[in-house]
Scaffold this motif. Structure first.
Motif, mmCIF file in Angstrom:
data_model
loop_
_atom_site.group_PDB
_atom_site.id
_atom_site.type_symbol
_atom_site.label_atom_id
_atom_site.label_comp_id
_atom_site.label_asym_id
_atom_site.label_seq_id
_atom_site.Cartn_x
_atom_site.Cartn_y
_atom_site.Cartn_z
ATOM 1 N N GLY A 90 -4.882 -79.713 1.587
ATOM 2 C CA GLY A 90 -4.800 -77.760 1.527
ATOM 3 C C GLY A 90 -6.159 -77.369 2.204
ATOM 4 N N ALA A 91 -6.870 -77.594 1.947
ATOM 5 C CA ALA A 91 -8.282 -76.526 1.728
ATOM 6 C C ALA A 91 -8.736 -76.977 3.102
ATOM 7 C CB ALA A 91 -9.279 -76.652 0.749
ATOM 8 N N ALA A 92 -9.975 -75.991 3.511
ATOM 9 C CA ALA A 92 -10.911 -75.872 3.983
ATOM 10 C C ALA A 92 -12.250 -75.844 3.923
ATOM 11 C CB ALA A 92 -10.772 -74.997 5.603
ATOM 12 N N LEU A 93 -13.222 -76.387 4.554
ATOM 13 C CA LEU A 93 -14.707 -75.542 4.822
ATOM 14 C C LEU A 93 -15.227 -74.318 4.335
ATOM 15 C CD1 LEU A 93 -16.627 -78.087 7.260
ATOM 16 C CD2 LEU A 93 -16.531 -78.265 4.484
ATOM 17 N N SER A 94 -14.333 -73.189 5.015
ATOM 18 C CA SER A 94 -14.591 -71.812 4.697
ATOM 19 C C SER A 94 -13.763 -71.677 3.346
ATOM 20 C CB SER A 94 -13.824 -70.966 5.415
ATOM 21 O OG SER A 94 -12.270 -71.704 5.415
ATOM 22 N N ASP A 95 -13.495 -72.822 2.427
ATOM 23 C CA ASP A 95 -13.424 -72.472 1.074
ATOM 24 C C ASP A 95 -14.052 -73.080 -0.024
ATOM 25 O OD1 ASP A 95 -10.685 -71.326 1.474
ATOM 26 O OD2 ASP A 95 -10.198 -73.261 2.539
ATOM 27 N N VAL A 96 -15.157 -74.004 0.499
ATOM 28 C CA VAL A 96 -16.529 -74.308 -0.465
ATOM 29 C C VAL A 96 -17.317 -72.843 -0.648
ATOM 30 C CG1 VAL A 96 -18.310 -75.729 -0.008
ATOM 31 C CG2 VAL A 96 -16.457 -76.508 1.328
ATOM 32 N N TYR A 112 -32.153 -81.852 7.036
ATOM 33 C CA TYR A 112 -30.211 -82.144 7.181
ATOM 34 C C TYR A 112 -30.357 -80.509 6.863
ATOM 35 C CZ TYR A 112 -28.617 -80.599 2.703
ATOM 36 O OH TYR A 112 -27.346 -79.784 1.924
ATOM 37 N N SER A 113 -30.755 -79.663 7.209
ATOM 38 C CA SER A 113 -30.545 -78.296 6.899
ATOM 39 C C SER A 113 -29.890 -77.837 8.286
ATOM 40 C CB SER A 113 -31.808 -77.509 6.232
ATOM 41 O OG SER A 113 -32.001 -78.031 4.766
ATOM 42 N N GLU A 114 -30.536 -78.022 9.221
ATOM 43 C CA GLU A 114 -30.429 -78.152 10.850
ATOM 44 C C GLU A 114 -28.739 -78.350 10.450
ATOM 45 O OE1 GLU A 114 -31.917 -79.474 15.162
ATOM 46 O OE2 GLU A 114 -33.592 -78.551 13.914
ATOM 47 N N VAL A 115 -28.560 -79.331 10.203
ATOM 48 C CA VAL A 115 -26.537 -79.764 10.806
ATOM 49 C C VAL A 115 -26.452 -79.489 10.238
ATOM 50 C CG1 VAL A 115 -25.308 -82.226 10.359
ATOM 51 C CG2 VAL A 115 -27.768 -81.994 11.984
ATOM 52 N N TYR A 116 -27.122 -78.706 8.066
ATOM 53 C CA TYR A 116 -26.190 -77.956 7.517
ATOM 54 C C TYR A 116 -25.403 -76.577 8.233
ATOM 55 C CZ TYR A 116 -24.737 -75.878 3.000
ATOM 56 O OH TYR A 116 -24.186 -74.572 1.955
ATOM 57 N N SER A 117 -25.873 -76.375 8.918
ATOM 58 C CA SER A 117 -26.207 -74.895 9.513
ATOM 59 C C SER A 117 -25.570 -74.150 10.709
ATOM 60 C CB SER A 117 -27.411 -74.378 10.018
ATOM 61 O OG SER A 117 -28.445 -74.409 8.341
ATOM 62 N N GLU A 118 -24.970 -75.652 11.131
ATOM 63 C CA GLU A 118 -23.797 -76.115 12.236
ATOM 64 C C GLU A 118 -22.092 -76.118 10.803
ATOM 65 O OE1 GLU A 118 -24.258 -80.333 13.828
ATOM 66 O OE2 GLU A 118 -26.221 -79.257 14.751
ATOM 67 N N PHE A 119 -22.414 -75.964 10.282
ATOM 68 C CA PHE A 119 -21.009 -76.009 9.898
ATOM 69 C C PHE A 119 -21.246 -74.549 8.453
ATOM 70 C CE2 PHE A 119 -21.942 -80.281 10.347
ATOM 71 C CZ PHE A 119 -20.343 -80.606 10.888
ATOM 72 N N PHE A 120 -22.096 -74.374 8.333
ATOM 73 C CA PHE A 120 -22.498 -72.727 6.766
ATOM 74 C C PHE A 120 -23.484 -72.267 7.346
ATOM 75 C CE2 PHE A 120 -20.516 -76.550 4.477
ATOM 76 C CZ PHE A 120 -19.768 -76.454 4.259
ATOM 77 N N GLY A 121 -23.586 -70.607 6.853
ATOM 78 C CA GLY A 121 -24.258 -69.448 7.312
ATOM 79 C C GLY A 121 -24.504 -69.189 5.931
ATOM 80 N N TYR A 122 -25.329 -68.490 5.762
ATOM 81 C CA TYR A 122 -25.711 -67.476 4.637
ATOM 82 C C TYR A 122 -24.466 -66.943 3.457
ATOM 83 C CZ TYR A 122 -30.398 -67.388 6.081
ATOM 84 O OH TYR A 122 -31.654 -67.599 6.897
#
Length: 156
Positions: A90-96, A112-122
Motif C-alpha cells: 500500500g505504498a510507493a517509491l515516493s514514500d521511501v 548505479y547513481s545514474e539509474v538511481y536518479s531516474e527514480f529519486f532526486g535530491y
C-alpha cells in the motif's frame, strides 16, 4: 494472524498486511518476508535483480557462455522490484525515506547513481552505499534495502 504467507493486521484488517512474501517476485532465499510493517513504517528486505524464475536481470550469457553483468540493468530491476513490493504494502517509491545499497564493486557507483536518479532526486530518501565482498549469487552486482513511511494506511 497468518494468511498464505501474509501476516495481517490485528482486528481483521486485510487492507494492510503486516508482512508478506509477494506473489510474482523472487522468493526470499531464507525465512523472511519481502517487507515488514512496523507502525507507519515499511521495511523492505534486501532486494536484488533476481526474477521470480530465479534468473537475474542484467546477467546474460554471451555467445561463449560467459556471463555479461550490467549494473544499470540490475539497478533498474532492483528499484522496480522495490516499487512492486511497496505497492503490495500500500505504498510507493515516493514514500521511501531511507535506502541502503550494497555494491560488489564500488567502480559501479557512478552507473548505479545514474539509474538511481531516474527514480529519486535530491528530495528523495536518505541514502547510504557500501561495498561488500559478495552477494548470495555471483551474478548479482547490487542489493538494496529500503524504509518507507506511509502514515494512516493511506493509499499512494
Amino acid at each position: 494472524m497468518k494468511d498464505g504467507g501474509r501476516h495481517m493486521a490485528r482486528g481483521g484488517s486485510e487492507a494492510q498486511p503486516q508482512s508478506a512474501v509477494v506473489a510474482g517476485k523472487a522468493r526470499p532465499r531464507g525465512t523472511f518476508p519481502h517487507f515488514r510493517r512496523a507502525g507507519e513504517f515499511i521495511y523492505v528486505s534486501g532486494t536484488s535483480a533476481r526474477r521470480a524464475d530465479d534468473s537475474i536481470a542484467g546477467a546474460e550469457r554471451d555467445s561463449t557462455g560467459r556471463y555479461v553483468l550490467d549494473i544499470p540493468t540490475q539497478t533498474r530491476a532492483v528499484l522496480e522490484n522495490i516499487r512492486d513490493i511497496l505497492a503490495s504494502a500500500g505504498a510507493a517509491l515516493s514514500d521511501v525515506v531511507e535506502v541502503s545499497t550494497f555494491l560488489v564493486n564500488m567502480a559501479d557507483f557512478n552507473a548505479y547513481s545514474e539509474v538511481y536518479s531516474e527514480f529519486f532526486g535530491y528530495e528523495g530518501p536518505a541514502r547510504t552505499t557500501v561495498a561488500v565482498a559478495e552477494l548470495p549469487n555471483p551474478q548479482l552486482l547490487i542489493e538494496i534495502k529500503a524504509v518507507a513511511y506511509r502514515p494512516g494506511g493511506t493509499r499512494p
